[in-house]
Design a protein around this motif. Structure first.
Motif, PDB file in Angstrom:
ATOM      1  N   ALA A 197       0.827  -1.215   0.000  1.00  0.00           N
ATOM      2  CA  ALA A 197       0.000   0.000   0.000  1.00  0.00           C
ATOM      3  C   ALA A 197       0.853   1.253   0.000  1.00  0.00           C
ATOM      4  CB  ALA A 197      -0.935  -0.014   1.211  1.00  0.00           C
ATOM      5  N   ARG A 198       1.971   1.248   0.734  1.00  0.00           N
ATOM      6  CA  ARG A 198       2.857   2.414   0.745  1.00  0.00           C
ATOM      7  C   ARG A 198       3.409   2.707  -0.647  1.00  0.00           C
ATOM      8  NH1 ARG A 198       7.041   2.227   5.874  1.00  0.00           N
ATOM      9  NH2 ARG A 198       5.516   2.464   7.564  1.00  0.00           N
ATOM     10  N   THR A 199       3.861   1.667  -1.317  1.00  0.00           N
ATOM     11  CA  THR A 199       4.457   1.899  -2.637  1.00  0.00           C
ATOM     12  C   THR A 199       3.399   2.232  -3.680  1.00  0.00           C
ATOM     13  OG1 THR A 199       4.502  -0.510  -3.009  1.00  0.00           O
ATOM     14  CG2 THR A 199       6.529   0.538  -2.202  1.00  0.00           C
ATOM     15  N   LYS A 200       2.168   1.778  -3.473  1.00  0.00           N
ATOM     16  CA  LYS A 200       1.092   2.187  -4.364  1.00  0.00           C
ATOM     17  C   LYS A 200       0.739   3.664  -4.142  1.00  0.00           C
ATOM     18  CE  LYS A 200       0.643  -1.485  -6.743  1.00  0.00           C
ATOM     19  NZ  LYS A 200       0.841  -1.486  -8.214  1.00  0.00           N
ATOM     20  N   ARG A 201       0.844   4.130  -2.906  1.00  0.00           N
ATOM     21  CA  ARG A 201       0.715   5.567  -2.628  1.00  0.00           C
ATOM     22  C   ARG A 201       1.827   6.327  -3.355  1.00  0.00           C
ATOM     23  NH1 ARG A 201      -2.355   9.486  -1.941  1.00  0.00           N
ATOM     24  NH2 ARG A 201      -3.491   8.483  -0.239  1.00  0.00           N
ATOM     25  N   MET A 202       3.032   5.781  -3.339  1.00  0.00           N
ATOM     26  CA  MET A 202       4.151   6.439  -4.015  1.00  0.00           C
ATOM     27  C   MET A 202       3.911   6.540  -5.521  1.00  0.00           C
ATOM     28  SD  MET A 202       7.376   4.688  -2.036  1.00  0.00           S
ATOM     29  CE  MET A 202       7.409   4.611  -0.240  1.00  0.00           C
ATOM     30  N   GLN A 203       3.327   5.509  -6.112  1.00  0.00           N
ATOM     31  CA  GLN A 203       3.008   5.586  -7.533  1.00  0.00           C
ATOM     32  C   GLN A 203       2.063   6.743  -7.828  1.00  0.00           C
ATOM     33  OE1 GLN A 203       1.461   1.633  -8.418  1.00  0.00           O
ATOM     34  NE2 GLN A 203       3.396   1.057  -9.362  1.00  0.00           N
ATOM     35  N   VAL A 204       1.060   6.898  -6.967  1.00  0.00           N
ATOM     36  CA  VAL A 204       0.107   7.995  -7.159  1.00  0.00           C
ATOM     37  C   VAL A 204       0.814   9.338  -7.027  1.00  0.00           C
ATOM     38  CG1 VAL A 204      -1.989   9.067  -6.242  1.00  0.00           C
ATOM     39  CG2 VAL A 204      -1.842   6.588  -6.408  1.00  0.00           C
ATOM     40  N   ALA A 205       1.772   9.436  -6.108  1.00  0.00           N
ATOM     41  CA  ALA A 205       2.533  10.679  -5.948  1.00  0.00           C
ATOM     42  C   ALA A 205       3.421  10.950  -7.168  1.00  0.00           C
ATOM     43  CB  ALA A 205       3.387  10.607  -4.684  1.00  0.00           C
ATOM     44  N   LEU A 206       3.878   9.892  -7.825  1.00  0.00           N
ATOM     45  CA  LEU A 206       4.727  10.068  -9.008  1.00  0.00           C
ATOM     46  C   LEU A 206       3.969  10.654 -10.194  1.00  0.00           C
ATOM     47  CD1 LEU A 206       7.013   6.903  -9.424  1.00  0.00           C
ATOM     48  CD2 LEU A 206       7.736   9.262  -8.994  1.00  0.00           C
ATOM     49  N   VAL A 207       2.680  10.346 -10.285  1.00  0.00           N
ATOM     50  CA  VAL A 207       1.922  10.717 -11.489  1.00  0.00           C
ATOM     51  C   VAL A 207       1.984  12.213 -11.795  1.00  0.00           C
ATOM     52  CG1 VAL A 207      -0.402  10.843 -12.475  1.00  0.00           C
ATOM     53  CG2 VAL A 207       0.441   8.688 -11.515  1.00  0.00           C
ATOM     54  N   PRO A 208       1.624  13.114 -10.868  1.00  0.00           N
ATOM     55  CA  PRO A 208       1.710  14.543 -11.212  1.00  0.00           C
ATOM     56  C   PRO A 208       3.150  15.021 -11.408  1.00  0.00           C
ATOM     57  CG  PRO A 208       1.125  14.260  -8.902  1.00  0.00           C
ATOM     58  CD  PRO A 208       1.037  12.908  -9.531  1.00  0.00           C
ATOM     59  N   LEU A 209       4.092  14.405 -10.703  1.00  0.00           N
ATOM     60  CA  LEU A 209       5.496  14.790 -10.878  1.00  0.00           C
ATOM     61  C   LEU A 209       5.974  14.458 -12.290  1.00  0.00           C
ATOM     62  CD1 LEU A 209       6.921  13.518  -7.462  1.00  0.00           C
ATOM     63  CD2 LEU A 209       6.565  15.907  -8.136  1.00  0.00           C
ATOM     64  N   LEU A 210       5.626  13.276 -12.763  1.00  0.00           N
ATOM     65  CA  LEU A 210       6.043  12.882 -14.105  1.00  0.00           C
ATOM     66  C   LEU A 210       5.226  13.596 -15.176  1.00  0.00           C
ATOM     67  CD1 LEU A 210       6.713   9.057 -13.682  1.00  0.00           C
ATOM     68  CD2 LEU A 210       8.343  10.951 -13.651  1.00  0.00           C
ATOM     69  N   ALA A 211       3.959  13.873 -14.889  1.00  0.00           N
ATOM     70  CA  ALA A 211       3.148  14.635 -15.848  1.00  0.00           C
ATOM     71  C   ALA A 211       3.780  15.993 -16.119  1.00  0.00           C
ATOM     72  CB  ALA A 211       1.729  14.795 -15.319  1.00  0.00           C
ATOM     73  N   GLU A 212       4.268  16.628 -15.054  1.00  0.00           N
ATOM     74  CA  GLU A 212       4.942  17.914 -15.217  1.00  0.00           C
ATOM     75  C   GLU A 212       6.290  17.748 -15.900  1.00  0.00           C
ATOM     76  OE1 GLU A 212       6.487  21.701 -12.494  1.00  0.00           O
ATOM     77  OE2 GLU A 212       5.490  19.994 -11.552  1.00  0.00           O
ATOM     78  N   ARG A 213       7.010  16.706 -15.534  1.00  0.00           N
ATOM     79  CA  ARG A 213       8.342  16.456 -16.099  1.00  0.00           C
ATOM     80  C   ARG A 213       8.278  16.261 -17.624  1.00  0.00           C
ATOM     81  NH1 ARG A 213      13.192  14.429 -14.012  1.00  0.00           N
ATOM     82  NH2 ARG A 213      14.376  12.924 -15.239  1.00  0.00           N
ATOM     83  N   TYR A 214       7.226  15.571 -18.084  1.00  0.00           N
ATOM     84  CA  TYR A 214       7.128  15.227 -19.509  1.00  0.00           C
ATOM     85  C   TYR A 214       6.145  16.105 -20.278  1.00  0.00           C
ATOM     86  CZ  TYR A 214       9.291  10.944 -17.713  1.00  0.00           C
ATOM     87  OH  TYR A 214      10.111  10.032 -17.094  1.00  0.00           O
ATOM     88  N   ALA A 215       5.646  17.142 -19.652  1.00  0.00           N
ATOM     89  CA  ALA A 215       4.633  17.979 -20.303  1.00  0.00           C
ATOM     90  C   ALA A 215       5.128  18.563 -21.621  1.00  0.00           C
ATOM     91  CB  ALA A 215       4.198  19.097 -19.359  1.00  0.00           C
ATOM     92  N   ALA A 216       6.373  19.011 -21.645  1.00  0.00           N
ATOM     93  CA  ALA A 216       6.907  19.624 -22.859  1.00  0.00           C
ATOM     94  C   ALA A 216       7.021  18.624 -24.010  1.00  0.00           C
ATOM     95  CB  ALA A 216       8.281  20.236 -22.571  1.00  0.00           C
TER      96      ALA A 216
END
Length: 311
Positions: A197-216
């Motif tokens: 469950a902790r690492t699944k929470r981490m995946q959810v936290a990664l989503v907006p970070l990577l969305a911003e990282r790859y937006a360009a």
């Protein structure tokens, strides 16, 4: 339907079970036949369960699918099932242990074109295990490996006309806060379900970070949870849960529906969001799981360093 849907979601059992799926699907539009014609998709953990069901769903929409698996025999069996169901499907097998940076790099080097990347591979060990690199196994499999693989495949995704990345999380993540202070679960008594469950929470936290990282680059990044599905992984790793909820569980295909929808629907869903049953969902339901900016910063810094990815 919107109010009923929300109530079912917050009550968990009605929303995550097969009944929640069947309640909602009546209001959905069918995906366009051939929506993924000409596209190539990679699905990790595609040898069984939701991963295999996802690969089948993508193949039915015309995608060429690469099954990224640790076990070649399971991959061959999954491929045979998919081709039997969709005789015209183009299905390849790629060996990839997502917890191993060496295996991830080798697999990524073999991919020459990509439109959809689905991070589905998962583990749930009952005791704390570490990889050859010294990382806790669920963290390496659910977080570090997907982060590295996505970054390695970034140029190929950026070259696609409509690139999409999907992280398959779990509703169990709602019970956990982001542990930027202890991502490797070194403190306290280790419990496999908690680590999951902790690492699944981490995946959810990664989503907006990577969305911003790859937006360009125009790369959309989505998170989702499939609800409670009757898969070999659930039966083997959580036998008590499986026995208790067996009558409520969705099929693997029902669990995979939103993954396939996120990969194929047009126009593309909003990047950086969290989804369940084709609808955006909140990422927190409990006041104790809220993230502080410093937690996110610490988490991101640790992950990029451990995965060998430039921050």
């Amino acid at each position: 339907m919107s109010v009923l849907d929300t109530v079912a979601d917050r009550l968990v059992v009605p929303g995550y079970s097969k009944w929640g799926y069947r309640l909602r699907k009546g209001s959905w539009s069918a995906l366009e036949p051939g929506a993924l014609n000409g596209a190539r998709a990679v699905v990790t953990g595609a040898g069984s369960g939701i991963g295999k069901a996802t690969a089948l769903g993508l193949a039915r929409l015309g995608a060429e699918v690469v099954l990224a698996v640790r076990d070649e025999r399971k991959g061959e069996a999954a491929r045979a099932e998919i081709v039997a169901a969709v005789p015209e499907a183009v299905v390849q097998i790629g060996l990839c242990d997502v917890s191993s940076p060496e295996s991830v790099r080798r697999f990524a080097a073999e991919i020459d074109r990509l439109d959809v990347l689905v991070h589905n591979a998962g583990v749930l060990p009952q005791e704390r295990k570490v990889t050859a690199e010294g990382h806790e196994l669920t963290f390496a499999t659910h977080v570090l490996g997907p982060l590295l693989l996505t970054d390695l495949l970034r140029p190929l995704l950026a070259a696609s006309d409509d690139p999409r990345v999907v992280f398959v999380s779990s509703g169990g993540m709602y019970t956990q806060r982001l542990r930027g202070d202890d991502p490797e679960y070194r403190e306290g008594t280790y419990r496999g379900a908690t680590a999951y469950a902790r690492t699944k929470r981490m995946q959810v936290a990664l989503v907006p970070l990577l969305a911003e990282r790859y937006a360009a680059d125009g790369i959309a990044v989505h998170g989702m949870h499939p609800g409670w599905a009757d898969t070999p992984g659930v039966a083997g790793s959580l036998p008590g849960f499986h026995k208790l909820t067996g009558a409520f569980l969705r099929t693997s295909e029902e669990g995979a529906d939103t993954i396939v929808w996120l990969a194929a629907t047009s126009p593309a869903p909003r990047t950086g969001q969290f989804w369940h049953d084709r609808r955006e969902r909140p990422t927190h339901l409990l006041p104790t799981t809220g993230e502080k900016p410093e937690d996110v910063v610490a988490f991101w810094q640790y992950c990029t360093s451990a995965a060998g990815v430039l921050p």
